[in-house]
Design a protein around this motif. Structure first.
Motif, PDB file in Angstrom:
ATOM      1  N   TRP A 211       9.424   2.792  -9.261  1.00  0.00           N
ATOM      2  CA  TRP A 211       8.371   2.047  -9.961  1.00  0.00           C
ATOM      3  C   TRP A 211       7.545   1.235  -8.972  1.00  0.00           C
ATOM      4  O   TRP A 211       6.324   1.238  -9.015  1.00  0.00           O
ATOM      5  CB  TRP A 211       9.040   1.151 -11.003  1.00  0.00           C
ATOM      6  CG  TRP A 211       8.109   0.422 -11.929  1.00  0.00           C
ATOM      7  CD1 TRP A 211       7.978  -0.930 -12.043  1.00  0.00           C
ATOM      8  CD2 TRP A 211       7.201   0.987 -12.890  1.00  0.00           C
ATOM      9  NE1 TRP A 211       7.059  -1.240 -13.011  1.00  0.00           N
ATOM     10  CE2 TRP A 211       6.564  -0.080 -13.550  1.00  0.00           C
ATOM     11  CE3 TRP A 211       6.875   2.290 -13.247  1.00  0.00           C
ATOM     12  CZ2 TRP A 211       5.615   0.103 -14.539  1.00  0.00           C
ATOM     13  CZ3 TRP A 211       5.921   2.482 -14.248  1.00  0.00           C
ATOM     14  CH2 TRP A 211       5.310   1.401 -14.880  1.00  0.00           C
ATOM     15  N   THR A 212       8.216   0.531  -8.057  1.00  0.00           N
ATOM     16  CA  THR A 212       7.453  -0.297  -7.108  1.00  0.00           C
ATOM     17  C   THR A 212       6.707   0.549  -6.095  1.00  0.00           C
ATOM     18  O   THR A 212       5.696   0.120  -5.575  1.00  0.00           O
ATOM     19  CB  THR A 212       8.354  -1.252  -6.306  1.00  0.00           C
ATOM     20  OG1 THR A 212       9.652  -0.726  -6.265  1.00  0.00           O
ATOM     21  CG2 THR A 212       8.358  -2.638  -6.858  1.00  0.00           C
ATOM     22  N   SER A 213       7.225   1.741  -5.800  1.00  0.00           N
ATOM     23  CA  SER A 213       6.567   2.535  -4.755  1.00  0.00           C
ATOM     24  C   SER A 213       5.408   3.364  -5.283  1.00  0.00           C
ATOM     25  O   SER A 213       4.619   3.862  -4.506  1.00  0.00           O
ATOM     26  CB  SER A 213       7.552   3.500  -4.099  1.00  0.00           C
ATOM     27  OG  SER A 213       8.819   2.951  -4.044  1.00  0.00           O
ATOM     28  N   LEU A 214       5.349   3.530  -6.589  1.00  0.00           N
ATOM     29  CA  LEU A 214       4.313   4.385  -7.162  1.00  0.00           C
ATOM     30  C   LEU A 214       2.939   3.894  -6.698  1.00  0.00           C
ATOM     31  O   LEU A 214       2.557   2.765  -6.976  1.00  0.00           O
ATOM     32  CB  LEU A 214       4.417   4.302  -8.692  1.00  0.00           C
ATOM     33  CG  LEU A 214       3.784   5.437  -9.482  1.00  0.00           C
ATOM     34  CD1 LEU A 214       4.502   6.739  -9.210  1.00  0.00           C
ATOM     35  CD2 LEU A 214       3.830   5.110 -10.978  1.00  0.00           C
ATOM     36  N   PRO A 215       2.184   4.743  -5.969  1.00  0.00           N
ATOM     37  CA  PRO A 215       0.927   4.249  -5.407  1.00  0.00           C
ATOM     38  C   PRO A 215      -0.208   4.193  -6.425  1.00  0.00           C
ATOM     39  O   PRO A 215      -1.314   3.826  -6.101  1.00  0.00           O
ATOM     40  CB  PRO A 215       0.621   5.265  -4.293  1.00  0.00           C
ATOM     41  CG  PRO A 215       1.292   6.510  -4.731  1.00  0.00           C
ATOM     42  CD  PRO A 215       2.470   6.114  -5.567  1.00  0.00           C
ATOM     43  N   VAL A 216       0.067   4.572  -7.654  1.00  0.00           N
ATOM     44  CA  VAL A 216      -0.961   4.578  -8.701  1.00  0.00           C
ATOM     45  C   VAL A 216      -0.694   3.398  -9.636  1.00  0.00           C
ATOM     46  O   VAL A 216       0.454   3.161 -10.009  1.00  0.00           O
ATOM     47  CB  VAL A 216      -0.861   5.890  -9.506  1.00  0.00           C
ATOM     48  CG1 VAL A 216      -1.881   5.930 -10.617  1.00  0.00           C
ATOM     49  CG2 VAL A 216      -0.988   7.080  -8.592  1.00  0.00           C
ATOM     50  N   PRO A 217      -1.741   2.652 -10.022  1.00  0.00           N
ATOM     51  CA  PRO A 217      -1.530   1.565 -10.972  1.00  0.00           C
ATOM     52  C   PRO A 217      -0.894   2.102 -12.263  1.00  0.00           C
ATOM     53  O   PRO A 217      -1.418   3.042 -12.847  1.00  0.00           O
ATOM     54  CB  PRO A 217      -2.941   1.039 -11.239  1.00  0.00           C
ATOM     55  CG  PRO A 217      -3.737   1.464 -10.048  1.00  0.00           C
ATOM     56  CD  PRO A 217      -3.122   2.734  -9.549  1.00  0.00           C
ATOM     57  N   ALA A 218       0.235   1.525 -12.654  1.00  0.00           N
ATOM     58  CA  ALA A 218       0.945   2.014 -13.832  1.00  0.00           C
ATOM     59  C   ALA A 218       1.431   0.842 -14.674  1.00  0.00           C
ATOM     60  O   ALA A 218       1.846  -0.192 -14.148  1.00  0.00           O
ATOM     61  CB  ALA A 218       2.133   2.872 -13.394  1.00  0.00           C
ATOM     62  N   LEU A 219       1.357   1.018 -16.003  1.00  0.00           N
ATOM     63  CA  LEU A 219       1.824  -0.023 -16.930  1.00  0.00           C
ATOM     64  C   LEU A 219       2.765   0.626 -17.935  1.00  0.00           C
ATOM     65  O   LEU A 219       2.493   1.725 -18.419  1.00  0.00           O
ATOM     66  CB  LEU A 219       0.636  -0.614 -17.697  1.00  0.00           C
ATOM     67  CG  LEU A 219      -0.465  -1.276 -16.867  1.00  0.00           C
ATOM     68  CD1 LEU A 219      -1.704  -1.528 -17.738  1.00  0.00           C
ATOM     69  CD2 LEU A 219       0.022  -2.588 -16.283  1.00  0.00           C
TER      70      LEU A 219
END
Ligand SMILES: Nc1ncnc2c1ncn2[C@@H]1O[C@H](COP(=O)(O)OP(=O)(O)OP(=O)(O)O)[C@@H](O)[C@H]1O
Ligand SMILES: [Mg+2]
Length: 362
Positions: free
Chosen positions: A8-16
């Motif tokens: 989750w923290t590494s995902l380089p795309v803004p995610a909610l």
């Protein structure tokens, strides 16, 4: 959290992650950065209050949720109260096993051109610099000869002919200056990071800009006075801010406003190559109201020799990126016409250095 935290923290795309009642359960760090809002400000808030979208997609979204199906929305302007809108593609996907929960991914279009992060120059850029350095060195000698010969010639000349030899001397001088910049770029001294008061350095940069290349601009300071000290090389930091302010001045028209903003953003972390994480909570932004980055170079402005100005060498931002990368920081840019934000994110100085240094200076 249900999701693997590292993923989750590494995902380089803004995610909610959205709860069934449309509140935000969990924003990832990329989303915080993108929306310019902290996790605290986002978590628990209704998503449509925080993420401003200029399209009516609530109905389609409700349908996707009811049917547990994904939804793709392309080319919508997405903003938050804290940032100007950017064109994005949005993807919604149901979270498997959690009825009513939806995952929202926001992909800014031309992400490269909007947010460019340059830790290290690319290989190609490095060899280009090496080549240019060597050439610079080799070209300077014959240039000195050409300029000297033109000066000798000029002694016996008058009128228009004299203008021509002056032109040779003047243009040669310009080339030498450019070559010196290239040489300097290749020979950077190793940084000596210590606890630095960012505002002192910013003030020095602003003062020297205001009496020189930035005399036609208005400067606005928007500092967080409680900002702790950064771990950085003060001289190099000054060079960084001067370059950013100079670019902003060159982009802006007379009376344009340059905002120097500092703030604390505890959530920003940078993943190093070795997998460890660096915290970069200190944010410094140079914001101008000029026309924005020229589109054709927007994705490459941190690369050396990329310039949108007639007489630019294209080394200013490459230098900024190299210096900030050298002390473990991060450089990024977001630009739309009327608002260009160059952001430098820096590590904080260790606690003991904070105290010692403060007392030493006061
Ligand atoms: N604040 C800004 N607003 C609009 N365009 C910008 C801004 N900052 C940089 N640019 C664009 O990015 C290009 C690259 O900037 P950079 O500082 O690397 O080189 P330069 O300013 O052209 O030359 P140099 O700094 O070496 O004299 C600029 O030529 C300009 O087109
Ligand atoms: Mg420049």
């Amino acid at each position: 959290m249900i999701l693997d935290a590292a993923l989750w923290t590494s995902l380089p795309v803004p995610a909610l992650l959205l709860a069934p009642d449309d509140t935000i359960l969990d924003p990832n760090p990329a989303a915080e950065l993108f929306l310019n809002l902290s996790s605290k400000a986002l978590t628990g808030a209704p998503v449509w209050d925080r993420v401003l979208i200029d399209a009516d997609l609530e109905e389609a979204f409700a349908r996707a949720r009811a049917q547990s199906s994904p939804l793709f929305v392309n080319d919508v302007d997405v903003g938050s109260g804290e940032r100007p809108p950017l064109q994005c593609n949005i993807q919604f996907a149901p979270l498997q096993g959690f009825s009513g929960h939806m995952l929202m991914l926001i992909s800014p279009r031309e992400i490269a051109s909007r947010m460019t992060q340059n830790q290290t120059s690319t290989k190609a850029a490095k060899s280009a610099i090496g080549m240019a350095e060597m050439l610079a060195h080799e070209i300077k000698n014959p240039l000195a000869g050409i300029s000297g010969a033109a000066q000798l010639l000029s002694m016996g000349l008058r009128g228009e002919d004299l203008e021509l030899t002056d032109l040779i001397v003047e243009e040669t001088r310009r080339i030498v200056k450019l070559l010196e910049q290239v040489e300097q770029f290749g020979n950077l001294t190793t940084p000596v990071p210590r606890a630095v008061n960012i505002h002192d350095v910013l003030d020095r940069a602003r003062q020297s800009a205001a009496v020189g290349f930035g005399a036609h601009m208005m400067f606005v300071e928007d500092y967080d006075p409680s900002l702790p000290r950064a771990m950085a090389d003060a001289d190099q930091l000054l060079q960084v801010f001067l370059n950013l302010i100079k670019n902003a001045c060159e982009a802006g028209s007379d009376g344009g406003v340059i905002r120097l903003r500092t703030f604390y953003e505890p959530s920003l972390r940078l993943r190093r190559k070795d997998g460890s994480q660096a915290r970069l909570p200190l944010q410094i932004e140079v914001v101008d109201d000029g026309p924005g980055l020229p589109l054709e170079i927007a994705g490459d402005v941190f690369e050396p020799f990329v310039s949108g100005r007639e007489n630019g060498t294209g080394l200013g931002l490459a230098l900024v990126s190299k210096l900030i990368g050298g002390i473990g920081g991060w450089t990024s840019v977001e630009s739309v016409p009327g608002r260009t934000v160059f952001r430098v994110s820096l590590p904080i100085a260790p606690k003991d250095a904070q105290g010692d240094d403060l007392e030493g200076e006061r």
